[in-house]
Design a protein around this motif. Sequence first.
Motif, PDB file in Angstrom:
ATOM      1  N   LYS A 125      37.602  19.021  20.620  1.00  0.00           N
ATOM      2  CA  LYS A 125      36.176  18.726  20.442  1.00  0.00           C
ATOM      3  C   LYS A 125      35.569  18.199  21.743  1.00  0.00           C
ATOM      4  N   VAL A 126      36.304  17.348  22.441  1.00  0.00           N
ATOM      5  CA  VAL A 126      35.809  16.754  23.681  1.00  0.00           C
ATOM      6  C   VAL A 126      35.797  17.773  24.822  1.00  0.00           C
ATOM      7  N   ILE A 127      36.824  18.606  24.891  1.00  0.00           N
ATOM      8  CA  ILE A 127      36.942  19.559  26.001  1.00  0.00           C
ATOM      9  C   ILE A 127      36.043  20.772  25.812  1.00  0.00           C
ATOM     10  N   PHE A 128      35.788  21.161  24.590  1.00  0.00           N
ATOM     11  CA  PHE A 128      35.091  22.418  24.304  1.00  0.00           C
ATOM     12  C   PHE A 128      33.776  22.592  25.069  1.00  0.00           C
ATOM     13  N   PRO A 129      32.922  21.571  25.170  1.00  0.00           N
ATOM     14  CA  PRO A 129      31.658  21.764  25.892  1.00  0.00           C
ATOM     15  C   PRO A 129      31.818  22.108  27.368  1.00  0.00           C
ATOM     16  N   TYR A 130      32.980  21.789  27.945  1.00  0.00           N
ATOM     17  CA  TYR A 130      33.211  22.080  29.363  1.00  0.00           C
ATOM     18  C   TYR A 130      33.734  23.493  29.599  1.00  0.00           C
ATOM     19  N   LEU A 131      34.171  24.147  28.547  1.00  0.00           N
ATOM     20  CA  LEU A 131      34.704  25.500  28.686  1.00  0.00           C
ATOM     21  C   LEU A 131      33.573  26.511  28.801  1.00  0.00           C
ATOM     22  N   LYS A 132      33.853  27.598  29.507  1.00  0.00           N
ATOM     23  CA  LYS A 132      32.838  28.632  29.731  1.00  0.00           C
ATOM     24  C   LYS A 132      33.384  29.992  29.323  1.00  0.00           C
ATOM     25  N   GLU A 133      32.550  30.980  29.410  1.00  0.00           N
ATOM     26  CA  GLU A 133      32.980  32.340  29.081  1.00  0.00           C
ATOM     27  C   GLU A 133      34.213  32.704  29.905  1.00  0.00           C
ATOM     28  N   GLY A 134      35.221  33.200  29.221  1.00  0.00           N
ATOM     29  CA  GLY A 134      36.475  33.541  29.881  1.00  0.00           C
ATOM     30  C   GLY A 134      37.527  32.458  29.777  1.00  0.00           C
ATOM     31  N   SER A 135      37.128  31.282  29.314  1.00  0.00           N
ATOM     32  CA  SER A 135      38.095  30.202  29.128  1.00  0.00           C
ATOM     33  C   SER A 135      38.964  30.463  27.905  1.00  0.00           C
ATOM     34  N   SER A 136      40.085  29.746  27.833  1.00  0.00           N
ATOM     35  CA  SER A 136      41.009  29.904  26.715  1.00  0.00           C
ATOM     36  C   SER A 136      41.473  28.562  26.177  1.00  0.00           C
ATOM     37  N   ILE A 137      41.700  28.544  24.880  1.00  0.00           N
ATOM     38  CA  ILE A 137      42.395  27.437  24.230  1.00  0.00           C
ATOM     39  C   ILE A 137      43.655  28.033  23.595  1.00  0.00           C
ATOM     40  N   ILE A 138      44.788  27.407  23.847  1.00  0.00           N
ATOM     41  CA  ILE A 138      46.050  27.895  23.282  1.00  0.00           C
ATOM     42  C   ILE A 138      46.758  26.717  22.625  1.00  0.00           C
ATOM     43  N   ASN A 139      47.074  26.857  21.354  1.00  0.00           N
ATOM     44  CA  ASN A 139      47.694  25.792  20.578  1.00  0.00           C
ATOM     45  C   ASN A 139      49.152  26.115  20.277  1.00  0.00           C
ATOM     46  N   THR A 140      49.993  25.104  20.309  1.00  0.00           N
ATOM     47  CA  THR A 140      51.400  25.289  19.968  1.00  0.00           C
ATOM     48  C   THR A 140      51.599  25.009  18.480  1.00  0.00           C
ATOM     49  N   LEU A 171      36.716  31.979  15.563  1.00  0.00           N
ATOM     50  CA  LEU A 171      35.474  32.540  15.026  1.00  0.00           C
ATOM     51  C   LEU A 171      34.263  31.816  15.596  1.00  0.00           C
ATOM     52  N   GLN A 172      34.358  30.500  15.671  1.00  0.00           N
ATOM     53  CA  GLN A 172      33.244  29.700  16.181  1.00  0.00           C
ATOM     54  C   GLN A 172      33.037  29.891  17.677  1.00  0.00           C
ATOM     55  N   ALA A 173      34.137  30.141  18.402  1.00  0.00           N
ATOM     56  CA  ALA A 173      34.071  30.217  19.859  1.00  0.00           C
ATOM     57  C   ALA A 173      33.660  31.589  20.379  1.00  0.00           C
ATOM     58  N   LYS A 174      33.668  32.606  19.520  1.00  0.00           N
ATOM     59  CA  LYS A 174      33.367  33.972  19.977  1.00  0.00           C
ATOM     60  C   LYS A 174      32.033  34.099  20.706  1.00  0.00           C
ATOM     61  N   PRO A 175      30.951  33.490  20.191  1.00  0.00           N
ATOM     62  CA  PRO A 175      29.666  33.651  20.894  1.00  0.00           C
ATOM     63  C   PRO A 175      29.675  33.108  22.319  1.00  0.00           C
ATOM     64  N   LYS A 176      30.554  32.143  22.619  1.00  0.00           N
ATOM     65  CA  LYS A 176      30.644  31.589  23.965  1.00  0.00           C
ATOM     66  C   LYS A 176      31.601  32.373  24.852  1.00  0.00           C
ATOM     67  N   GLY A 177      32.280  33.362  24.285  1.00  0.00           N
ATOM     68  CA  GLY A 177      33.238  34.132  25.071  1.00  0.00           C
ATOM     69  C   GLY A 177      34.511  33.367  25.359  1.00  0.00           C
ATOM     70  N   ILE A 178      34.813  32.394  24.506  1.00  0.00           N
ATOM     71  CA  ILE A 178      36.032  31.606  24.649  1.00  0.00           C
ATOM     72  C   ILE A 178      37.058  32.109  23.644  1.00  0.00           C
ATOM     73  N   ARG A 179      38.256  32.389  24.111  1.00  0.00           N
ATOM     74  CA  ARG A 179      39.313  32.881  23.218  1.00  0.00           C
ATOM     75  C   ARG A 179      40.208  31.724  22.784  1.00  0.00           C
ATOM     76  N   VAL A 180      40.602  31.753  21.512  1.00  0.00           N
ATOM     77  CA  VAL A 180      41.440  30.696  20.946  1.00  0.00           C
ATOM     78  C   VAL A 180      42.636  31.342  20.254  1.00  0.00           C
ATOM     79  N   ASN A 181      43.822  31.029  20.727  1.00  0.00           N
ATOM     80  CA  ASN A 181      45.039  31.614  20.171  1.00  0.00           C
ATOM     81  C   ASN A 181      46.118  30.543  20.032  1.00  0.00           C
ATOM     82  N   ALA A 182      47.265  30.958  19.540  1.00  0.00           N
ATOM     83  CA  ALA A 182      48.369  30.017  19.365  1.00  0.00           C
ATOM     84  C   ALA A 182      49.692  30.704  19.655  1.00  0.00           C
ATOM     85  N   VAL A 183      50.701  29.885  19.885  1.00  0.00           N
ATOM     86  CA  VAL A 183      52.071  30.357  20.081  1.00  0.00           C
ATOM     87  C   VAL A 183      52.941  29.634  19.057  1.00  0.00           C
TER      88      VAL A 183
END
Length: 248
Positions: A125-140, A171-183
């Motif tokens: 939640k805190v980091i999300f506003p700093y991310l831009k199009e092309g950024s990624s979040i990856i969760n373990t 789903l929420q991040a798609k409009p910002k062009g941020i990809r969210v995945n997991a391993v």
Amino acid sequence: MERFKDRLVLITGADSGIGKAVALLFAEEGAHIAVIYHTDDEDAGKTKKAIEDLGRKCILFKGDINDYEFCEETAKKVISEFGRIDVLINNAGVQFPAENINDLEEENIRKTFNSNIIGMILLTKVIFPYLKEGSSIINTTSATAYQGHPELLDYSATKGAIVSFTRSLALQAKPKGIRVNAVAPGPVATPLTKETFGEQEDDPNKPPFERNATPEEVAASFLFLAGNGAAQITGQVLHPNGGLIVNG
């Protein structure tokens, strides 16, 4: 090739195990690294030195991601130091095995949820506003999210929550062009698993490859998901688990 040259990767739990292997792999590819760790100063220092030996910058943050103020302060300091955050890797986690549900301790249940999913959501939640199009979040997450584990009831529950969180945030991040995945690794030879279960040569839960993965083998999945080769991948989970069929 330095596919992540001068990008900033923020990783939790990177003082050892999978997190450290991921941090070093991104550093090898040109990234600077910000590490959040909980208590182990010695291991965190070793990670920092290894990253700096590769010619990259590394900054350490000691604290609890379940502390919202700590998350806010960390984000501000990373931006002040590097001016950007390109990849967030939520990797921190704990586990307290119990053979019977009656043996689960309330304190450990709350610690597990606070570290594995609540802290993950707070930091994201805190980091999300700093991310831009092309950024990624990856969760373990973990294979236990799909298979369960008889001794890790609360841990498995948090890992299932991470899968749902990943899919929903994607789903929420798609409009910002941020990809969210997991391993979702299977059994991995890390300090945490060794401390929890010891050395189990005849472990019946071993994957088809008949050995635990190394952290370095798992780390490659994170690098792939953050790169251009995964441009069409979001809301998904990779399974470097040695051939376990998890149907997820």
